[in-house]
Design a protein around this motif. Structure first.
Motif, PDB file in Angstrom:
ATOM      1  N   ALA B  11       0.839  -1.205   0.000  1.00 12.74           N
ATOM      2  CA  ALA B  11       0.000   0.000   0.000  1.00 12.74           C
ATOM      3  C   ALA B  11       0.873   1.254   0.000  1.00 12.74           C
ATOM      4  CB  ALA B  11      -0.914  -0.009   1.219  1.00 12.74           C
ATOM      5  N   ARG B  12       1.963   1.191   0.757  1.00 13.45           N
ATOM      6  CA  ARG B  12       2.874   2.355   0.793  1.00 13.45           C
ATOM      7  C   ARG B  12       3.523   2.573  -0.568  1.00 13.45           C
ATOM      8  NH1 ARG B  12       7.541   3.428   5.374  1.00 13.45           N
ATOM      9  NH2 ARG B  12       8.299   5.325   4.408  1.00 13.45           N
ATOM     10  N   ILE B  13       3.867   1.451  -1.208  1.00 11.67           N
ATOM     11  CA  ILE B  13       4.459   1.550  -2.554  1.00 11.67           C
ATOM     12  C   ILE B  13       3.455   2.146  -3.538  1.00 11.67           C
ATOM     13  CG2 ILE B  13       5.189   0.112  -4.525  1.00 11.67           C
ATOM     14  CD1 ILE B  13       7.388   0.647  -2.408  1.00 11.67           C
ATOM     15  N   ARG B  14       2.179   1.752  -3.395  1.00 13.11           N
ATOM     16  CA  ARG B  14       1.149   2.310  -4.292  1.00 13.11           C
ATOM     17  C   ARG B  14       1.097   3.839  -4.150  1.00 13.11           C
ATOM     18  NH1 ARG B  14       1.675  -1.384  -6.989  1.00 13.11           N
ATOM     19  NH2 ARG B  14       0.569  -3.353  -6.832  1.00 13.11           N
ATOM     20  N   ALA B  15       1.220   4.306  -2.907  1.00  7.85           N
ATOM     21  CA  ALA B  15       1.205   5.759  -2.689  1.00  7.85           C
ATOM     22  C   ALA B  15       2.459   6.401  -3.296  1.00  7.85           C
ATOM     23  CB  ALA B  15       1.118   6.053  -1.203  1.00  7.85           C
ATOM     24  N   LEU B  16       3.579   5.680  -3.222  1.00 10.42           N
ATOM     25  CA  LEU B  16       4.838   6.221  -3.767  1.00 10.42           C
ATOM     26  C   LEU B  16       4.859   6.199  -5.294  1.00 10.42           C
ATOM     27  CD1 LEU B  16       7.424   4.665  -1.286  1.00 10.42           C
ATOM     28  CD2 LEU B  16       7.034   7.101  -1.665  1.00 10.42           C
ATOM     29  N   GLU B  17       4.137   5.230  -5.870  1.00  8.62           N
ATOM     30  CA  GLU B  17       4.136   5.126  -7.340  1.00  8.62           C
ATOM     31  C   GLU B  17       3.590   6.388  -8.006  1.00  8.62           C
ATOM     32  OE1 GLU B  17       2.073   1.528  -8.315  1.00  8.62           O
ATOM     33  OE2 GLU B  17       3.772   0.252  -7.813  1.00  8.62           O
ATOM     34  N   VAL B  18       2.776   7.136  -7.246  1.00  5.10           N
ATOM     35  CA  VAL B  18       2.213   8.379  -7.793  1.00  5.10           C
ATOM     36  C   VAL B  18       3.340   9.365  -8.138  1.00  5.10           C
ATOM     37  CG1 VAL B  18       0.663  10.311  -7.252  1.00  5.10           C
ATOM     38  CG2 VAL B  18       0.136   8.033  -6.421  1.00  5.10           C
ATOM     39  N   THR B  19       4.453   9.260  -7.402  1.00  2.00           N
ATOM     40  CA  THR B  19       5.553  10.213  -7.622  1.00  2.00           C
ATOM     41  C   THR B  19       6.546   9.730  -8.683  1.00  2.00           C
ATOM     42  OG1 THR B  19       6.875   9.202  -5.868  1.00  2.00           O
ATOM     43  CG2 THR B  19       5.423  11.015  -5.222  1.00  2.00           C
ATOM     44  N   LEU B  20       6.348   8.500  -9.181  1.00  2.00           N
ATOM     45  CA  LEU B  20       7.257   8.016 -10.233  1.00  2.00           C
ATOM     46  C   LEU B  20       7.064   8.825 -11.515  1.00  2.00           C
ATOM     47  CD1 LEU B  20       7.003   4.114  -9.936  1.00  2.00           C
ATOM     48  CD2 LEU B  20       8.999   5.509  -9.435  1.00  2.00           C
ATOM     49  N   PHE B  21       8.135   8.964 -12.251  1.00  2.00           N
ATOM     50  CA  PHE B  21       8.047   9.683 -13.527  1.00  2.00           C
ATOM     51  C   PHE B  21       7.297   8.830 -14.551  1.00  2.00           C
ATOM     52  CE2 PHE B  21      11.944  12.759 -13.315  1.00  2.00           C
ATOM     53  CZ  PHE B  21      11.392  13.321 -12.178  1.00  2.00           C
ATOM     54  N   SER B  22       6.338   9.465 -15.209  1.00  2.00           N
ATOM     55  CA  SER B  22       5.653   8.790 -16.314  1.00  2.00           C
ATOM     56  C   SER B  22       6.370   9.152 -17.617  1.00  2.00           C
ATOM     57  CB  SER B  22       4.197   9.251 -16.377  1.00  2.00           C
ATOM     58  OG  SER B  22       4.171  10.625 -16.673  1.00  2.00           O
ATOM     59  N   ASN B  23       5.928   8.545 -18.704  1.00  2.00           N
ATOM     60  CA  ASN B  23       6.516   8.904 -20.006  1.00  2.00           C
ATOM     61  C   ASN B  23       6.288  10.384 -20.299  1.00  2.00           C
ATOM     62  OD1 ASN B  23       7.533   6.344 -20.646  1.00  2.00           O
ATOM     63  ND2 ASN B  23       5.520   5.659 -21.322  1.00  2.00           N
ATOM     64  N   ALA B  24       5.121  10.905 -19.844  1.00  2.00           N
ATOM     65  CA  ALA B  24       4.820  12.337 -20.077  1.00  2.00           C
ATOM     66  C   ALA B  24       5.802  13.224 -19.298  1.00  2.00           C
ATOM     67  CB  ALA B  24       3.389  12.629 -19.634  1.00  2.00           C
ATOM     68  N   VAL B 285       9.633  -5.066  -5.465  1.00  5.53           N
ATOM     69  CA  VAL B 285      10.743  -5.289  -6.389  1.00  5.53           C
ATOM     70  C   VAL B 285      10.540  -4.434  -7.644  1.00  5.53           C
ATOM     71  CG1 VAL B 285      11.949  -7.024  -7.770  1.00  5.53           C
ATOM     72  CG2 VAL B 285      11.066  -7.630  -5.515  1.00  5.53           C
ATOM     73  N   ALA B 286       9.284  -4.416  -8.109  1.00  2.97           N
ATOM     74  CA  ALA B 286       8.977  -3.622  -9.313  1.00  2.97           C
ATOM     75  C   ALA B 286       9.269  -2.148  -9.060  1.00  2.97           C
ATOM     76  CB  ALA B 286       7.508  -3.804  -9.690  1.00  2.97           C
ATOM     77  N   TYR B 287       8.958  -1.670  -7.868  1.00  2.00           N
ATOM     78  CA  TYR B 287       9.220  -0.255  -7.540  1.00  2.00           C
ATOM     79  C   TYR B 287      10.726   0.033  -7.567  1.00  2.00           C
ATOM     80  CZ  TYR B 287       9.516   4.088  -4.895  1.00  2.00           C
ATOM     81  OH  TYR B 287       9.816   5.373  -4.508  1.00  2.00           O
ATOM     82  N   VAL B 288      11.501  -0.881  -6.988  1.00  2.00           N
ATOM     83  CA  VAL B 288      12.965  -0.681  -6.976  1.00  2.00           C
ATOM     84  C   VAL B 288      13.487  -0.612  -8.416  1.00  2.00           C
ATOM     85  CG1 VAL B 288      15.184  -1.736  -6.371  1.00  2.00           C
ATOM     86  CG2 VAL B 288      13.311  -1.768  -4.727  1.00  2.00           C
ATOM     87  N   LEU B 289      13.037  -1.570  -9.243  1.00  2.00           N
ATOM     88  CA  LEU B 289      13.505  -1.593 -10.631  1.00  2.00           C
ATOM     89  C   LEU B 289      13.023  -0.358 -11.397  1.00  2.00           C
ATOM     90  CD1 LEU B 289      12.906  -5.381 -11.412  1.00  2.00           C
ATOM     91  CD2 LEU B 289      15.108  -4.237 -11.168  1.00  2.00           C
ATOM     92  N   ALA B 290      11.772   0.045 -11.110  1.00  2.00           N
ATOM     93  CA  ALA B 290      11.226   1.227 -11.803  1.00  2.00           C
ATOM     94  C   ALA B 290      12.003   2.485 -11.421  1.00  2.00           C
ATOM     95  CB  ALA B 290       9.747   1.398 -11.445  1.00  2.00           C
ATOM     96  N   ARG B 291      12.347   2.611 -10.138  1.00  2.00           N
ATOM     97  CA  ARG B 291      13.113   3.785  -9.692  1.00  2.00           C
ATOM     98  C   ARG B 291      14.513   3.778 -10.311  1.00  2.00           C
ATOM     99  NH1 ARG B 291      13.016   8.208  -8.135  1.00  2.00           N
ATOM    100  NH2 ARG B 291      13.875   8.361  -6.051  1.00  2.00           N
ATOM    101  N   GLN B 292      15.140   2.584 -10.356  1.00  2.00           N
ATOM    102  CA  GLN B 292      16.481   2.509 -10.944  1.00  2.00           C
ATOM    103  C   GLN B 292      16.431   2.854 -12.430  1.00  2.00           C
ATOM    104  OE1 GLN B 292      17.624  -1.479  -9.716  1.00  2.00           O
ATOM    105  NE2 GLN B 292      18.689  -0.695  -7.911  1.00  2.00           N
ATOM    106  N   ASN B 293      15.375   2.391 -13.086  1.00  2.00           N
ATOM    107  CA  ASN B 293      15.198   2.697 -14.507  1.00  2.00           C
ATOM    108  C   ASN B 293      14.982   4.196 -14.714  1.00  2.00           C
ATOM    109  OD1 ASN B 293      14.550   1.876 -17.329  1.00  2.00           O
ATOM    110  ND2 ASN B 293      12.528   2.678 -16.801  1.00  2.00           N
ATOM    111  N   GLU B 294      14.217   4.783 -13.799  1.00  2.00           N
ATOM    112  CA  GLU B 294      13.928   6.224 -13.860  1.00  2.00           C
ATOM    113  C   GLU B 294      15.221   7.035 -13.681  1.00  2.00           C
ATOM    114  OE1 GLU B 294      10.296   8.041 -11.585  1.00  2.00           O
ATOM    115  OE2 GLU B 294      12.031   8.116 -10.269  1.00  2.00           O
ATOM    116  N   ILE B 295      16.023   6.631 -12.693  1.00  2.00           N
ATOM    117  CA  ILE B 295      17.287   7.347 -12.427  1.00  2.00           C
ATOM    118  C   ILE B 295      18.226   7.206 -13.622  1.00  2.00           C
ATOM    119  CG2 ILE B 295      19.338   7.356 -10.940  1.00  2.00           C
ATOM    120  CD1 ILE B 295      17.400   6.439  -8.636  1.00  2.00           C
TER     121      ILE B 295
END
Lengths: 158, 323
Positions: B11-24, B285-295
Motif C-alpha cells: 500500500a505504501r508503494i502504491r502511494a509512492l508510485e504516484v511520484t514516479l516519472f511517467s513517459n509524459a 521489487v517492481a518499484y525498486v527496478l522502476a526507480r532505478q530505470n527512472e534514475i
C-alpha cells in the motif's frame, strides 16, 4: 440433562459472536495495514482509507446482533433462562452457524479486498466510489447469512 | 493461503508510485532547453535534498539511496532483494581484487550500501580471507585473484567475476518464491549472455572465451548463441528471432543503443503485472527496478543535454517508464 439445551443454545450465541468477530478483526487488521501504508506517504487520504478499513467491521456487528437475539430468545437477557430440550438447543446452535462461519470467512476476504481497494485510492483518489464497491460486494454474503440466522433464531419455538 | 505480510509495504508503494516519472514527465524533462533547466525540473519534482543542491551526480546518488531507505523502513526481509544487489556486491569484489593486485587506490569505486562494503571487501582480499565471503562468491574471488595476480589479465578477471555474478543472480532467482524474481533473473542472465555474444562478435573472440563468459539459463542456449556469435551479429539476430528475445534481434539491427534500450524496456515490461498485485513482494521489487530505470533515464537525458547531443539522439536512449 435438562440443562444441555441451554448449553447448546449459548454455544450458538458464542460462536456467532466469536467467529464473526474474529473475521472482522482479521479483516480490519489487514485493511488497517494497507491504510497505514498509504497514510505514511500521504496523510491527506486518511478519511478515505479509514472508511475502507471499517468495511470489514460489519461482520462483527452482525454476529453481535445474532448473539443478542439468541440470548434474548433463551431468556438469558430480560428474564429467567428458558427450559430448553437438547433438540431445540441444537436447532438454535445451527441457526447461529451461518453468520458465524460466513462472518469469519467474509470478514477476512473483505479485509483483503479493502486492502487492494486502498491501493486504488492511493493512486487514483477520484475513483474512491468505484474502489469501495469491490469490498462492498463481499458484504452481500455476510448479509445473506445474517438474514438466515435471524429468521432461523426467531422462528424456533422455545 | 495468501500471504498478507506485505500488505502495509505494498500500500505504501502504491502511494509512492504516484511520484514516479511517467513517459509524459520524461517528455517534459526532454523539453527543457538546457542542462540547468533539467536540473531545476528534477529538483522541483523533489529529487535530491537540501545537501545536494543542483549537483546532478549528488542528486542521482541521493535518489538511489532513497530507494533502499524506503525498503529498510518497511522492515521487509532484505534478502529478497539479493537478485538485485548481487551485481553491486560482485562489483565491489572486482574493484577490490583490482585495487589489491595492482596496488592502486581509486576513491569512489565501491558501492557502500551492500552487504559487504568497500573497506571490508578490501580487507578480505588483502588478507586472502575468502572464507568470509558469501558461499557463491568464494570460488570466483579466489580464481579471479589468482588469475589477475599471475597473468595480469584484467579482462579475464572481469569474465570470471561477471559469470559468477550471473550464476548467483540466476540461482537466487531460481530459489525465489515469486515469479517476478524468477523472470527477472532469467531475463538478466539471458540479456547478459546476448550482450557478451554481441561484443564477442564485434571483437572476434573465440568460442572458448564466450563459453567461459556466458552463464547458463533456460531461455537461451549458450552453445547456439556462442556459435551464432562466431558467425557475426546477423547470425545472433537470426538465432534470437527463434527465442523469447526476438525483439532484441530487431533492436540489434537498428543500433547498439537501441539494443541497450530494448534490454531495459524488457525488464520494465516484465514487471508491469506487479501494478495489480496487492499482497506479494512483487510490487516492491517492481518499484525498486522502476526507480532505478527512472534514475538511469534521467542520467541519460542529463548527460545528453550537458554534452549538447541533439534531442533525437537522446530520445533514442530514453527508456520506457513503469507508470
Amino acid at each position: 440433562m435438562s440443562e444441555l439445551g441451554i448449553v447448546y443454545a449459548l454455544l450458538g450465541a458464542a460462536l456467532a459472536v466469536l467467529l464473526a468477530g474474529a473475521g472482522s478483526a482479521i479483516g480490519v487488521g489487514i485493511a488497517g495495514q494497507a491504510a497505514a501504508g498509504v497514510v505514511t506517504e500521504d496523510p491527506s487520504k486518511f478519511a478515505k482509507v479509514l472508511i475502507m478499513q471499517l468495511l470489514p467491521g460489519t461482520q462483527g456487528i452482525y454476529g453481535l446482533l445474532v448473539g443478542f437475539l439468541t440470548l434474548s430468545k433463551i431468556g438469558l437477557i430480560g428474564g429467567g433462562a428458558a427450559n430448553l430440550d437438547p433438540k431445540t438447543g441444537l436447532m438454535i446452535l445451527a441457526a447461529c452457524l451461518p453468520i458465524g462461519i460466513v462472518g469469519l470467512i467474509s470478514g477476512k476476504y473483505q479485509g483483503m479486498t479493502s486492502a487492494a481497494a486502498i491501493g486504488i485510492v492511493a493512486k487514483k483518489p477520484d475513483q474512491f466510489g468505484k474502489a469501495m464497491l469491490f469490498p462492498a460486494m463481499v458484504e452481500t454474503y455476510a448479509i445473506l447469512a445474517l438474514l438466515i440466522s435471524i429468521i432461523a433464531v426467531t422462528g424456533i419455538q422455545v | 493461503m495468501t500471504d498478507t505480510n506485505y500488505t502495509y509495504a505494498v500500500a505504501r508503494i502504491r502511494a509512492l508510485e504516484v511520484t514516479l516519472f511517467s513517459n509524459a514527465t520524461i517528455d517534459q524533462l526532454m523539453a527543457c532547453r538546457t542542462y540547468e533547466e533539467c536540473l531545476q525540473f528534477i529538483a522541483d519534482k523533489g529529487w535530491g535534498d537540501s545537501d545536494t543542491g543542483l549537483n546532478a551526480e549528488a542528486m542521482l546518488t541521493r535518489e538511489e539511496e532513497k530507494i533502499w531507505e524506503v525498503m529498510r523502513e518497511m522492515r521487509v526481509d532484505m534478502s529478497v532483494f539479493d537478485v538485485l544487489s548481487y551485481p553491486n556486491q560482485f562489483h565491489n569484489l572486482k574493484a577490490a581484487i583490482k585495487e589489491v593486485c595492482t596496488e592502486t587506490v581509486n576513491p569512489g569505486i565501491f558501492y557502500d550500501d551492500c552487504e559487504i562494503g568497500g573497506e571490508e571487501m578490501l580487507e578480505i582480499i588483502r588478507n586472502k580471507d575468502f572464507i568470509r565471503l558469501p558461499d557463491n562468491m568464494q570460488a570466483a574471488a579466489k580464481e579471479a585473484y589468482d588469475t589477475l595476480l599471475h597473468t595480469r589479465d584484467g579482462q579475464l578477471c572481469d569474465v570470471i567475476i561477471d559469470r559468477a555474478t550471473m550464476e548467483a543472480v540466476y540461482e537466487a532467482g531460481r530459489q525465489a518464491k515469486d515469479d517476478i524474481m524468477k523472470n527477472y533473473a532469467e531475463d538478466t542472465v539471458a540479456i547478459a549472455d546476448i550482450k557478451i555474444a554481441v561484443r564477442s562478435a564485434k571483437t572476434a573472440k573465440s568460442i572458448e572465451f564466450m563459453r567461459r563468459a556466458m552463464a547458463q539459463c533456460a531461455s537461451l542456449s549458450v552453445d547456439q548463441l556462442s556459435k551464432a556469435a562466431l558467425a557475426g551479429e546477423a547470425a545472433i539476430a537470426e538465432y534470437l528471432l527463434g527465442t523469447a528475445y526476438a525483439g532484441g534481434a530487431e533492436a540489434l539491427k537498428e543500433s547498439p543503443s537501441a539494443f541497450e534500450r530494448w534490454c531495459d524496456n524488457r525488464v520494465i515490461q516484465t514487471i508491469q503485472p506487479q501494478k495489480y498485485k496487492a499482497f506479494t513482494i512483487g510490487p516492491l521489487v517492481a518499484y525498486v527496478l522502476a526507480r532505478q530505470n527512472e534514475i538511469k533515464t534521467v542520467r541519460i537525458i542529463l548527460s545528453g543535454k550537458q554534452n549538447g547531443f541533439p534531442d533525437d539522439a537522446i530520445r533514442e536512449r530514453v527508456r520506457e517508464m513503469y507508470v
